[in-house]
Design an enzyme around this catalytic site. Structure first.
Site, PDB file in Angstrom:
ATOM      1  CD  GLU A  88     -20.932 -23.508  47.918  1.00 57.84           C
ATOM      2  OE1 GLU A  88     -21.491 -24.224  48.627  1.00 57.84           O
ATOM      3  OE2 GLU A  88     -19.941 -22.909  48.480  1.00 57.84           O
ATOM      4  N   GLY A  89     -21.774 -27.337  45.637  1.00 54.30           N
ATOM      5  CA  GLY A  89     -23.051 -28.473  44.826  1.00 54.30           C
ATOM      6  C   GLY A  89     -22.294 -29.846  44.890  1.00 54.30           C
ATOM      7  CE  LYS A 120     -15.409 -29.454  53.553  1.00 58.53           C
ATOM      8  NZ  LYS A 120     -16.750 -29.012  54.299  1.00 58.53           N
ATOM      9  NE  ARG A 124     -28.109 -32.349  52.527  1.00 59.77           N
ATOM     10  CZ  ARG A 124     -26.929 -31.649  52.004  1.00 59.77           C
ATOM     11  NH1 ARG A 124     -26.639 -31.590  50.846  1.00 59.77           N
ATOM     12  NH2 ARG A 124     -26.327 -30.888  52.805  1.00 59.77           N
ATOM     13  CE  LYS A 155     -17.602 -26.131  50.766  1.00 64.01           C
ATOM     14  NZ  LYS A 155     -18.218 -25.792  49.577  1.00 64.01           N
ATOM     15  CG  ASN A 198     -24.917 -24.421  51.736  1.00 64.58           C
ATOM     16  OD1 ASN A 198     -24.103 -24.765  50.831  1.00 64.58           O
ATOM     17  ND2 ASN A 198     -25.241 -25.096  52.719  1.00 64.58           N
ATOM     18  NE  ARG A 214     -28.611 -27.005  53.547  1.00 64.98           N
ATOM     19  CZ  ARG A 214     -28.391 -27.287  52.341  1.00 64.98           C
ATOM     20  NH1 ARG A 214     -29.406 -27.324  51.346  1.00 64.98           N
ATOM     21  NH2 ARG A 214     -27.230 -28.152  51.971  1.00 64.98           N
ATOM     22  CD  GLU A 254     -21.689 -26.480  52.144  1.00 64.33           C
ATOM     23  OE1 GLU A 254     -20.771 -25.587  51.535  1.00 64.33           O
ATOM     24  OE2 GLU A 254     -22.484 -27.188  51.440  1.00 64.33           O
ATOM     25  CB  SER A 289     -31.328 -27.282  47.192  1.00 68.58           C
ATOM     26  OG  SER A 289     -30.302 -27.869  47.464  1.00 68.58           O
TER      27      SER A 289
HETATM   28  P1  ADP Z   1     -20.217 -28.716  48.967  1.00 70.95           P
HETATM   29  O1  ADP Z   1     -20.489 -27.204  48.673  1.00 70.95           O
HETATM   30  O2  ADP Z   1     -19.799 -29.470  47.764  1.00 70.95           O
HETATM   31  O3  ADP Z   1     -21.651 -29.043  49.462  1.00 70.95           O
HETATM   32  P2  ADP Z   1     -19.394 -29.646  51.816  1.00 70.95           P
HETATM   33  O4  ADP Z   1     -18.547 -28.800  52.396  1.00 70.95           O
HETATM   34  O5  ADP Z   1     -20.954 -29.304  52.036  1.00 70.95           O
HETATM   35  O6  ADP Z   1     -19.406 -29.109  50.034  1.00 70.95           O
HETATM   36  O7  ADP Z   1     -19.008 -31.198  51.530  1.00 70.95           O
HETATM   37  C1  ADP Z   1     -19.837 -31.983  50.690  1.00 70.95           C
HETATM   38  C2  ADP Z   1     -19.933 -33.500  51.750  1.00 70.95           C
HETATM   39  O8  ADP Z   1     -18.866 -33.826  52.029  1.00 70.95           O
HETATM   40  C3  ADP Z   1     -20.674 -32.998  53.029  1.00 70.95           C
HETATM   41  O9  ADP Z   1     -22.258 -32.995  52.678  1.00 70.95           O
HETATM   42  C4  ADP Z   1     -20.350 -34.041  53.944  1.00 70.95           C
HETATM   43  O10 ADP Z   1     -21.032 -35.311  53.782  1.00 70.95           O
HETATM   44  C5  ADP Z   1     -18.845 -34.266  53.539  1.00 70.95           C
HETATM   45  N1  ADP Z   1     -18.064 -33.476  54.183  1.00 70.95           N
HETATM   46  C6  ADP Z   1     -17.751 -32.303  54.189  1.00 70.95           C
HETATM   47  N2  ADP Z   1     -16.927 -31.618  55.189  1.00 70.95           N
HETATM   48  C7  ADP Z   1     -16.708 -32.562  56.091  1.00 70.95           C
HETATM   49  C8  ADP Z   1     -16.246 -32.996  57.328  1.00 70.95           C
HETATM   50  N3  ADP Z   1     -15.385 -31.881  57.976  1.00 70.95           N
HETATM   51  N4  ADP Z   1     -16.375 -34.134  58.025  1.00 70.95           N
HETATM   52  C9  ADP Z   1     -16.945 -35.066  57.386  1.00 70.95           C
HETATM   53  N5  ADP Z   1     -17.622 -35.009  56.262  1.00 70.95           N
HETATM   54  C10 ADP Z   1     -17.610 -33.704  55.470  1.00 70.95           C
HETATM   55 MG    MG Z   2     -22.768 -29.401  51.297  1.00 71.63          MG
END
Ligand code: ADP
Ligand code: MG
Length: 515
Positions: A402-403, A398, A489, A336, A158, A134, A156, A163
């Protein structure tokens, strides 16, 4: 301040309209499995000692507005992304450089890599891998340009336990149902109309992906029938999301599957001398099954591993001849750090994996700048940006996790770095914040409606089935590669994290608009 590009939305509701809408949502969702097990803060253990209750999953009352061009962009490049990640996950020498560096500062990555090396040493007996991927995006409006067109930027990618494929099909069905029963006011008919509500076919498409893996496994190597196993967490609240895939896999593909908790893998499965994975269900021990595909919905986070026994389980599965969804290399490809290496400005790496220039350019367009936090030149630049309270406000920091719940945002970054030993900084990446346009919607969560500013995140599913060259020295052949539906989402714009299961967001579907 987010810019406005959308028409006024959602429409105002009278009391009777809201009442009808909420009753419809509460009934439709339970009747159709748009549900989760309740969080203890909503239904306590005392109220539900047997754990038998289910509640409506957090959902948006209206399908959120989403630019049509962005939606098409996201769905259109999924097969290129599938190919990209299949190629990365097949290129051990390239991954090795990244992973070995990361392993020095990240124990979880180090353990995963150890599992891979152990299996490599013994010999890889399954060269086919299944990915149910995804790719997540947000709509971005360049804040420096006053008339910027919306485009999508990737949050990101996945490669494990992607899920909500189950619930996303359901929520798009529900929004369509609500429209067809006049639950949305007639004044909004020019925006919320059948041709704008996009259905997500992720349930049948992901189930078909599992079946493709199952079929690619070939005939049973033992006298036992074949099955798929879903490796799951012990206390999974998002269980119906997974169940939809299981039920579809049986109903439409005729493939039997079983749920096996991650911590009981060793108790109920064994490897024969050819490393075929055999499963004996504790509820029906007279029949043993040979496992064709192991689909991980657990094992993606360090918290899933409570000591050596759990690492032994992961190794046990990786050694087997079952097709893994995903393999360790594919899991690692989704870190990442890999995303950062591809998306660091002027990175040459994308071309290595996507030779088609047009495809590579389309994928590249969706990258937001991401920097390492190491001592390289790009890393030094990132360290400056992250420590300066002014520039830090444009970034998110970051870790390799994950998660949800692990990121550090904007002005909190400089303080966070002060607390963190510098030797550990390279375990993080620094990413430019994606800036979505202003949007409003209402979320129904645990019986309560919250209305306000929201941010949507589009996830595009992809199925990819491929074969490695010997010892993962490259991609041999791709057997299947398709886009498999979408997820939207939506979270309140005051919460920076977006995980629905973590309690910060809601499942949603797209109401496409031309902006
Ligand atoms: P995880 O593996 O925890 O899902 P993500 O990279 O998806 O990590 O980050 C979690 C959340 O943080 C995302 O669902 C988004 O809402 C927010 N986020 C992550 N990166 C960005 C970004 N570059 N700009 C804005 N929001 C972000
Ligand atoms: Mg995410």
């Amino acid at each position: 301040m987010s810019r406005e590009i959308y028409p006024k939305y959602p429409p105002d509701l009278s009391e009777a309209q809201l009442d009808y809408l909420l009753t419809s949502i509460k009934d439709w969702s339970i009747a159709n499995g748009l549900a989760v097990r309740p969080v203890p803060s909503f239904v306590s253990k005392d109220q539900d000692p047997a754990g038998s209750l289910a509640v409506t999953a957090p959902v948006t009352i209206f399908p959120s507005l989403f630019p049509r061009s962005c939606f098409e962009q996201g769905l259109g490049i999924q097969t290129a992304y599938n190919e990209l990640y299949a190629a990365i996950a097949s290129d051990e020498p390239w991954l090795k450089q990244i992973v070995e560096e990361l392993a020095e500062v990240d124990d979880f990555i180090a353990e995963l890599w150890k599992v891979y090396l152990t299996v490599k040493e013994e010999g890889i007996v399954q060269d086919i891998t299944l990915g149910l991927f995804r790719s997540d995006y947000m709509v971005h409006l360049d804040p420096m340009e006053t008339d910027a067109k919306p485009t999508i930027k990737q949050v990101e990618f996945n490669t494990i336990a992607s899920s909500f494929g189950g619930l996303s099909s359901k929520v798009s069905e529900m929004h369509n149902y609500l429209l067809s029963t006049d639950a949305y006011p007639h004044e909004s008919a020019s925006v919320i109309k059948p041709s704008s509500l996009e259905r997500s076919k992720s349930i049948p498409l992901l189930a078909a992906g599992l079946a493709k893996g199952h079929n690619a496994y070939g005939k049973p190597k033992t006298e036992n029938p074949l099955c798929v196993i879903f490796v799951v967490q012990d206390l999974e609240r998002n269980v119906f999301d997974q169940r939809h895939l299981e039920y579809m896999l049986l109903a439409r593909q005729g493939v039997r599957s079983f749920r096996v908790k991650f911590d009981s893998v060793m108790a109920h499965t064994r490897l024969d001398e050819k490393r075929n994975l055999l499963y004996t269900p504790p509820h029906a021990p007279k029949q043993t099954w040979e496992v064709s595909v192991v689909y991980f919905r657990a094992g993606y986070a360090p918290s899933d591993y409570n000591g050596k026994a759990d690492w032994d389980s992961r190794l046990h599965i990786e050694r087997s001849s079952a097709i893994k969804c995903p393999s360790i290399l594919t899991h690692l490809a989704g870190s990442k750090k890999v995303q950062q290496v591809l998306a660091t400005p002027h990175s040459p790496h994308l071309a290595r994996f996507l030779q088609d220039k047009e495809q590579a350019a389309a994928v590249h367009k969706t990258f937001a700048p991401i920097y390492p936090m190491d001592t390289s030149e790009a890393g030094q630049e990132a360290r400056k940006l992250a420590q300066d309270p002014e520039t830090a406000t444009r970034y998110v920091l970051k870790p390799q996790r994950e998660g949800g719940g692990n990121n550090v945002y904007r002005k909190a970054i400089p303080e966070f770095l002060k607390q963190e030993p510098e030797s550990h900084w390279p375990a993080h990446i620094l990413m430019e914040m994606i800036e979505p346009p202003a949007l409003t919607n209402s979320i129904l969560r645990n019986g309560e409606v919250q209305q306000g500013g929201v941010i949507g995140e589009l996830g595009v599913y992809g199925v990819c089935l491929w074969r490695l060259k010997k010892d993962a020295q490259g991609l041999d052949q791709i057997f299947e590669n398709y886009q498999a539906g979408y997820l939207l989402r939506t979270k309140g714009d005051q919460s920076e994290e977006g995980g629905v299961a973590a309690g910060f967001g809601a499942v949603d579907s797209c109401c496409l608009v031309d902006v």
